[in-house]
Design a protein around this motif. Sequence first.
Motif, PDB file in Angstrom:
ATOM      1  N   ASP A   1       8.369 -46.815 -29.541  1.00 30.84           N
ATOM      2  CA  ASP A   1       7.496 -46.193 -28.032  1.00 30.84           C
ATOM      3  C   ASP A   1       7.941 -46.836 -27.015  1.00 30.84           C
ATOM      4  O   ASP A   1       8.245 -48.287 -26.686  1.00 30.84           O
ATOM      5  CB  ASP A   1       5.714 -46.333 -28.506  1.00 30.84           C
TER       6      ASP A   1
ATOM      7  N   THR B   1       0.979 -42.940 -28.817  1.00 39.01           N
ATOM      8  CA  THR B   1       1.513 -41.847 -29.724  1.00 39.01           C
ATOM      9  C   THR B   1       0.620 -40.463 -30.679  1.00 39.01           C
ATOM     10  O   THR B   1       0.038 -41.615 -31.566  1.00 39.01           O
ATOM     11  CB  THR B   1       2.649 -42.159 -30.200  1.00 39.01           C
TER      12      THR B   1
ATOM     13  N   LEU C   1      -0.363 -47.598 -23.197  1.00 37.71           N
ATOM     14  CA  LEU C   1       0.447 -47.562 -24.577  1.00 37.71           C
ATOM     15  C   LEU C   1      -1.309 -47.300 -24.991  1.00 37.71           C
ATOM     16  O   LEU C   1      -1.557 -46.410 -26.663  1.00 37.71           O
ATOM     17  CB  LEU C   1       1.283 -48.062 -25.670  1.00 37.71           C
TER      18      LEU C   1
ATOM     19  N   ARG D   1       7.157 -47.139 -24.267  1.00 33.47           N
ATOM     20  CA  ARG D   1       6.257 -47.870 -23.332  1.00 33.47           C
ATOM     21  C   ARG D   1       6.222 -49.665 -23.978  1.00 33.47           C
ATOM     22  O   ARG D   1       6.159 -50.061 -23.120  1.00 33.47           O
ATOM     23  CB  ARG D   1       4.907 -47.178 -23.408  1.00 33.47           C
ATOM     24  N   ARG D   2       6.115 -49.987 -25.227  1.00 34.64           N
ATOM     25  CA  ARG D   2       6.138 -50.886 -25.565  1.00 34.64           C
ATOM     26  C   ARG D   2       7.126 -51.839 -25.284  1.00 34.64           C
ATOM     27  O   ARG D   2       7.233 -53.240 -25.358  1.00 34.64           O
ATOM     28  CB  ARG D   2       5.835 -50.593 -27.305  1.00 34.64           C
TER      29      ARG D   2
ATOM     30  N   ALA E   1       8.004 -44.075 -35.049  1.00 33.80           N
ATOM     31  CA  ALA E   1       7.464 -42.901 -33.373  1.00 33.80           C
ATOM     32  C   ALA E   1       6.903 -44.055 -33.122  1.00 33.80           C
ATOM     33  O   ALA E   1       6.930 -44.606 -31.320  1.00 33.80           O
ATOM     34  CB  ALA E   1       6.691 -42.392 -33.754  1.00 33.80           C
ATOM     35  N   ARG E   2       5.288 -45.182 -33.740  1.00 29.59           N
ATOM     36  CA  ARG E   2       4.488 -45.721 -32.574  1.00 29.59           C
ATOM     37  C   ARG E   2       5.250 -46.765 -32.560  1.00 29.59           C
ATOM     38  O   ARG E   2       5.037 -47.462 -31.647  1.00 29.59           O
ATOM     39  CB  ARG E   2       3.295 -45.887 -33.245  1.00 29.59           C
TER      40      ARG E   2
END
Length: 103
Positions: free
Chosen positions: A29, A89, A84, A31-32, A25-26
């Motif tokens: 993300d 997250t 981020l 935003r990344r 999930a991270r």
Amino acid sequence: MSEHNSESDLQKEITELETKSATAARLFDIRRIIGGLFVLYGVIVMIAGFTASDADIDKAQGVNINLWTGLGMLILGLLFLLWLWLRPTAPPPPPTDENTPTT
């Protein structure tokens, strides 16, 4: 005794899967991804701005549009990555199933 070991193994496997899920999930993300692409494209457009000829700048009424657009894209990408970093997250909540063993 063997029943206790299987419950312990099951709990370890559940914990391992939850850790992998949070890591995925991270990693993905949005935003990344958006921040990284804007930084990359911003650097490329800024390089094009530094290599612009006088004729290109005259076409844009004396403004080095590639340089300014690249700078704006770079700043936007860095803001996404800062966001981020400041607000990571949250890991997904554990499932609430009656069949899930509790400790």
